[in-house]
Design an enzyme around this catalytic site. Structure first.
Site, PDB file in Angstrom:
ATOM      1  N   PRO B 377       0.823  -1.197   0.000  1.00  0.00           N
ATOM      2  CA  PRO B 377       0.000   0.000   0.000  1.00  0.00           C
ATOM      3  C   PRO B 377       0.865   1.258   0.000  1.00  0.00           C
ATOM      4  CG  PRO B 377      -0.300  -1.292   2.015  1.00  0.00           C
ATOM      5  CD  PRO B 377       0.701  -2.000   1.194  1.00  0.00           C
ATOM      6  N   SER B 699     -15.540 -11.682  -0.453  1.00  0.00           N
ATOM      7  CA  SER B 699     -15.141 -12.011   0.912  1.00  0.00           C
ATOM      8  C   SER B 699     -16.153 -11.624   1.978  1.00  0.00           C
ATOM      9  CB  SER B 699     -13.779 -11.398   1.230  1.00  0.00           C
ATOM     10  OG  SER B 699     -13.917  -9.998   1.343  1.00  0.00           O
ATOM     11  N   LYS B 742      -6.820  -6.966   7.223  1.00  0.00           N
ATOM     12  CA  LYS B 742      -8.151  -7.103   7.823  1.00  0.00           C
ATOM     13  C   LYS B 742      -8.037  -7.272   9.339  1.00  0.00           C
ATOM     14  CE  LYS B 742     -10.495  -8.863   3.723  1.00  0.00           C
ATOM     15  NZ  LYS B 742     -10.943 -10.043   2.996  1.00  0.00           N
TER      16      LYS B 742
END
Lengths: 129, 795
Positions: B377, B699, B742
């Protein structure tokens, strides 16, 4: 050096190669033209007049003859410059001549041939019968 | 003609001398005159120089006799010049010569004019002194007329004429050849002009048949002709070349004069500079040849022509490139480790890879540069990591950003035919780097454009393939440049966006989001110092408490990297600077409280906490490029006919996932203790906030099932639980990606339990234990395992 000399001389003397129209040697010839005649001198010293034969055609003069070597009984030759033997030369003529009126004489070793020139003027008309 | 007849009329011994020499009979015995170095061909007549005593005797004797001599060439005598040519050196075939004239000069040299009248064979030498005498016989030179012979003569004449023209022989010669009648004579004359060796000429003489002789001579003439033609061609070319050069030189001199008149001066200074530079530059062979060629061209172009600049720029480019300049790599592992640790906190995987490379490089000197790809990222430090690796290895560092590059010419350059063309970015950067083994960073490789103008990624394929890039040819240079020593590092945010073949060539190293603890460490080690410095503050004046840093991270940033954190720390520093300048205080300790003072109201609340909770709500986990986030699934029911409405800018996959979730519940209604009449009487609406952000992916399947089950059964889902996973209609839970991000998002939101697909268990191992502390993980294979645990226990 010597070797190249021979070759060089050979190369320089091409002109002496005999062509079929001339003999091995030829007497010197002068030719002149006046208003009315063509005059030819041939150096024929030492040649008996009866051995010389002249034939004139319309555009060609042929002279032949034979010069004989008169010397005999010598034992050394120091110099030899005169050509002997048969000769024949065909001399092309620059103008037309009157074959019938050709004259020749021998004078002081020169053969003189006089040939009247034929000059055609204008055109000739030919009438059909 | 008539004269010939006359000879026959008067034959006789004495007469013979005077008779036509052509017709002379060949006597049985002749004295032999040796010829040195040449052959006297029949039909020829020319003067001989005779200086040898024996030969002179021979001539004298011949003159008083019949004037005839045999002329025979002899083979060259090696060694001493002998007085008499040995008899065995003489050839047997010669000619009979007739002496026409003779002159003797003062030195005693005889000039003898001879003509060769016959071809003879020497049968036997009968006398050797003072000169050779031999028995001879005549060889006939008669020819029978035939068409073949005629054709051969014609052919020889034509060929000879051509040759004579090329050799520029006198016209007389050609005329003679044309007028000669005897084929032998023609052949001999032609043969004598070829400048052949004595042996070869003698061979001509020895041919008895005219056809054989003609064949041989024609062959030689043709050979000579061919040689002449070729050499003429060569001469012509040379002459043309010289003419051109002279012309050019002349024009150039004129041009110079004109320039001088115009006061334009000499442009050669410029060229001299280039030449000096060229001498200094270390170039590979190929480049050197190209530069030399181009220099030659440049010298001929006037400096005012646009071509001049083009050519000059090209040369300068080649000279400026670091063809053979390498920097020495630093191979100290300990020092490398120190630098890497100093510059970056964490990132163990990458540091390990770099140190491994250095170790192998120590063992093997000619190692290909590795081609790494950092994927992660934004703001996690990919680019700065590149710089620090360069520093670690003591390499020069160059970086180009590929974002938005959509023309392959940017990578490989334009052909020199275009005006203003330049090499591609790769070569340009290498010039900037100044060495052929820099660390080359290709940023944002996932953002390469690609349209009708070309496909830059295809051009990059060659650059990034270690098997090909040692001969990387830029369109502009057209000379291969060796890129194999370059260490390439590319960076990308999304690995999916990198074209497959390109991805395949690189070693992918993933940089995931930083955890909160890591961010705290990074802030303490790097960001705060950097910001203090930027605001002219010192660590003595300002200290940050850990809690304050955590507060900034939690309440004011939501990101994978540390860019916003740095910006907010900068904000705090600005506030402190303001206070110090206005005299409020001289030093400051930043606490959680003062953070709020400087940064204003909190930007981000823990997500789950902000919700109105109740049945129909479930917490999913999503991955975004800036890190993980909580994803809430809202479901509501109302009177209707059993239709399903989906909102929240959902992608196709997510919509299907919702439909699948509902189908699973309907088909398992009994097991789930759900009244299946509801499906016919009520409409169901599923919404995923925030509605403005597009979402997609499978997901959220598990969360959908949980939310719908909660809605239909009326049981609330526990607030401190989050879940992720794809579902099937049978209720199996399939693995998903981005687990680390996550989980970090869940931890940040104070989630206590996380449900993950059992096949994602390995991903959790990568997460630092400090992060996992306080969170329990449930790895599930079937949805029923989730449904068993997620609901609030009715108490």
């Amino acid at each position: 050096m010597h070797r190249h000399y021979g070759r060089m001389l050979r190369a320089l003397s091409v002109g002496r190669m005999k062509s079929s129209s001339c003999s091995l040697w030829q007497p010197p010839v002068d030719m002149y033209e006046s208003d009315s005649e063509l005059i030819v001198f041939v150096e024929v010293a030492g040649i008996a007049p009866d051995k010389i034969k002249i034939m004139a055609e319309n555009e060609m003069l042929t002279i032949s003859g034979e010069r004989k070597c008169l010397i005999s009984g010598v034992n050394h030759v120091h110099r030899l410059e005169i050509e002997y033997g048969h000769f024949a030369c065909r001399i092309p003529l620059p103008v037309s001549i009157d074959v019938d009126k050709t004259k020749s004489e021998i004078n002081n070793g020169f053969l003189l041939v006089r040939m009247p020139v034929v000059r055609h003027q204008g055109t000739v008309e030919i009438n059909l019968k | 003609m008539s004269s010939e007849e006359k000879i026959q009329e008067t034959p006789g011994a004495k007469e013979q001398i005077a008779a036509d020499p052509e017709k002379l009979a060949v006597p049985e015995v002749l004295s032999i005159l040796p010829l040195q170095g040449f052959v006297f061909f029949p039909g020829m007549g020319f003067p001989l120089q005779v200086s040898h005593k024996g030969s002179k005797n021979l001539i004298d004797d011949a003159l008083v006799k019949d004037r005839l001599v045999a002329m025979v060439a002899h083979r060259p005598m090696k060694g001493k010049q002998m007085d008499v040519v040995p008899a065995d050196h003489l050839f047997t075939i010669g000619t009979m010569g007739y002496i026409h004239k003779i002159m003797k000069d003062k030195e005693g040299v005889y000039q003898v004019l001879v003509s060769a009248v016959r071809k003879i064979r020497v049968l036997e030498i009968t006398q050797n002194t003072p000169y050779h005498v031999g028995r001879v016989e005549s060889i006939s030179m008669e020819t029978e007329e035939s068409q073949e012979l005629e054709a051969m003569v014609l052919n020889l004449r034509t060929q000879f004429k051509k040759m004579a023209e090329l050799l520029q022989l006198p016209d007389e010669l050609t005329l003679t050849i044309m007028s000669l009648q005897n084929p032998f004579h023609i052949a001999y004359l032609a043969g004598s002009q070829l400048n052949l060796s004595l042996e070869e000429e003698q061979k001509f003489l020895e041919y008895e048949k005219a056809t054989d002789l003609l064949k041989k001579v024609t062959l030689e003439v043709t050979k000579k002709l061919e040689t002449l033609e070729v050499s003429q061609e060569i001469q012509k070319n040379i002459k043309e070349d010289i003419d051109k050069k002279q012309r050019e030189f002349f024009l150039r001199q004129q041009l110079k004069a004109i320039r001088k008149e115009l006061g334009e001066g000499d442009e050669n200074v410029d060229l001299d500079d280039l030449r000096k530079k060229m001498k200094k530059a270390v170039l590979p062979k190929e480049a050197k040849a190209t530069v030399e060629k181009e220099m030659g061209r440049l010298a001929r172009i006037p400096s005012s022509s646009p071509e001049y600049t083009v050519s000059r720029t090209f040369i300068e480019w080649i000279l400026d490139l670091p063809w053979k300049i390498s920097t020495k790599d630093s191979l100290n592992l300990v020092k490398a480790r120190q630098i890497l640790d100093h510059d970056h906190y964490g990132l163990e995987k990458i540091k390990k890879r770099i140190l491994e490379f250095l170790a192998v490089r120590t063992l093997k000197a000619d190692l290909h540069g590795p081609i790494l790809c950092f994927v992660g990222p934004p703001g996690v430090g990919k680019t700065s990591l590149g710089q620090s690796i360069a520093r670690t290895m003591n390499k020069n560092f160059v970086r180009i950003s590929l974002g938005g590059v959509r023309d392959e010419a940017e990578i490989r350059g334009h052909r020199r035919t275009y005006i203003g063309s330049l090499p591609g970015r790769i070569i340009q950067s290498l010039k900037k780097a100044g060495s052929n083994n820099p660390l080359f960073m290709l940023d944002e490789i996932d953002k390469l454009g690609n349209d009708f103008r070309g496909d830059p990624s295809s051009a990059l394929l060659e650059v990034l393939d270690p098997e090909q890039n040692f001969t990387f040819a830029d369109h502009y240079l057209e000379i291969p440049f060796d890129l194999s020593k370059v260490m390439f590092i590319t960076t990308a945010n999304y690995i999916e966006n990198i074209p497959g073949p390109l991805r395949d060539r690189m070693e992918i190293i993933e940089l995931s989001s930083y955890t909160e603890d890591e961010k705290v460490m990074i802030a303490k080690r790097h960001l705060i110092n950097k910001q203090l410095e930027a605001h002219a503050l010192t660590a003595q004046k300002v200290t940050f408490r850990d809690a304050a840093i955590r507060a900034v991270i939690r309440s004011y940033t939501r990101e994978a990297g540390v860019r916003n954190l740095e910006r907010n720390l900068g904000g705090i520093c600005r506030g402190i600077a303001m206070d110090i300048v206005s005299g409020k205080f001289k030093s400051h300790v930043v606490t959680e409280k003062s953070v709020h003072k400087f940064l204003g109201p909190i930007d981000f609340y823990p997500e789950a906490a902000a919700r109105n909770w109740g049945p129909g709500l479930a917490t999913g986990l999503a991955w975004t490029p800036v890190g993980g986030v909580l994803l809430f699934i809202e479901a509501a029911k109302m009177k209707g006919k059993g239709s399903l409405t989906l909102t929240g800018t959902l992608g196709d996959v997510m919509k299907e996932s919702a439909t699948a979730a509902l189908t699973y519940i309907r088909s398992h209604a009994k097991m789930l203790k759900i009244d299946d009449k509801q499906f016919a009487q009520e409409d169901i609406h599923v919404h995923v906030p925030a509605g403005g952000t597009p979402k997609d992916g499978p997901s959220a399947g598990v969360a959908m099932v949980v939310a719908l089950t909660s809605l239909l059964s009326g049981k609330s889902v526990r607030k401190d639980i989050a879940m992720t996973g794809e579902i099937t209609l049978r209720g199996d839970v399939l693995p998903v990606g981005g687990v680390k991000e996550k989980v970090l998002a869940a931890v940040r939101a104070d989630i206590k339990e996380v449900f993950l697909p059992s096949r994602n268990e390995k991903d959790v191992l990568d997460i630092p234990a400090s992060v996992k502390k306080g969170v329990s993980f449930h790895f599930v294979q079937e949805i029923s395992e989730v449904l068993d645990k997620v609901f609030v226990k009715a108490d």
